[in-house]
Enzyme design. Sequence first.
Site, PDB file in Angstrom:
ATOM      1  N   ASP A  28       0.945  -1.090   0.105  1.00 30.22           N
ATOM      2  CA  ASP A  28      -0.039  -0.151   0.041  1.00 30.22           C
ATOM      3  C   ASP A  28       0.956   1.124  -0.029  1.00 30.22           C
ATOM      4  O   ASP A  28       2.150   1.147   0.642  1.00 30.22           O
ATOM      5  CB  ASP A  28      -0.976   0.012   1.369  1.00 30.22           C
ATOM      6  N   LYS A  29       0.312   2.238  -0.546  1.00 29.45           N
ATOM      7  CA  LYS A  29       1.123   3.528  -0.322  1.00 29.45           C
ATOM      8  C   LYS A  29       1.415   3.901   0.950  1.00 29.45           C
ATOM      9  O   LYS A  29       0.688   3.745   1.946  1.00 29.45           O
ATOM     10  CB  LYS A  29       0.188   4.740  -1.134  1.00 29.45           C
TER      11      LYS A  29
END
Length: 173
Positions: free
Chosen positions: A7-8
């Site tokens: 995930d970012k």
Amino acid sequence: GIVHRLDKDTSGAIIVAKNDKAHIALSEQLKNHEVKKTYLALVRGIIKENEATINMPIARSKKDRKKMDVDKDGKEAITHFKVLGRYKNKYTLLQINLETGRTHQIRVHMSHIGHGIIGDELYGYVDESLINRQALHAYSLSFNQPRTKENLEFKAELPNDIKNLIEKLRKNN
């Protein structure tokens, strides 16, 4: 090519294949839940259990298309965690192992049990005085090398922002 993603704002280890054959073999291991993934996370609140398993299905949120939610009609999602430290009666450091690998799985599960990840703007608890991103780190990956079948394990050292936050919390404990 990249075999899986993070995930970012999640730091840590990822798997990258050198060729198509390796990519296919590694992707198959991921699909079959044969890749062991271990994360470290700082969450809000004190978790009383020393170890636990969260077994709750996850699906796309019906209210917000950017988010995922625990949903009885979702796909199976299993997260195991172990407490590594408790700080200031406010925060818990966890080692998290994924049995499945759903989108945002750790973030959704921790939020659902009332212990959102520190710095997670979508599901967790944001306090810019603590950290400028989510305190979630893909610490290690273990899988079988596609050609030799040898079991390999790779670790990514904690980045300074999370390391410094843990040290700060330890000192103030």
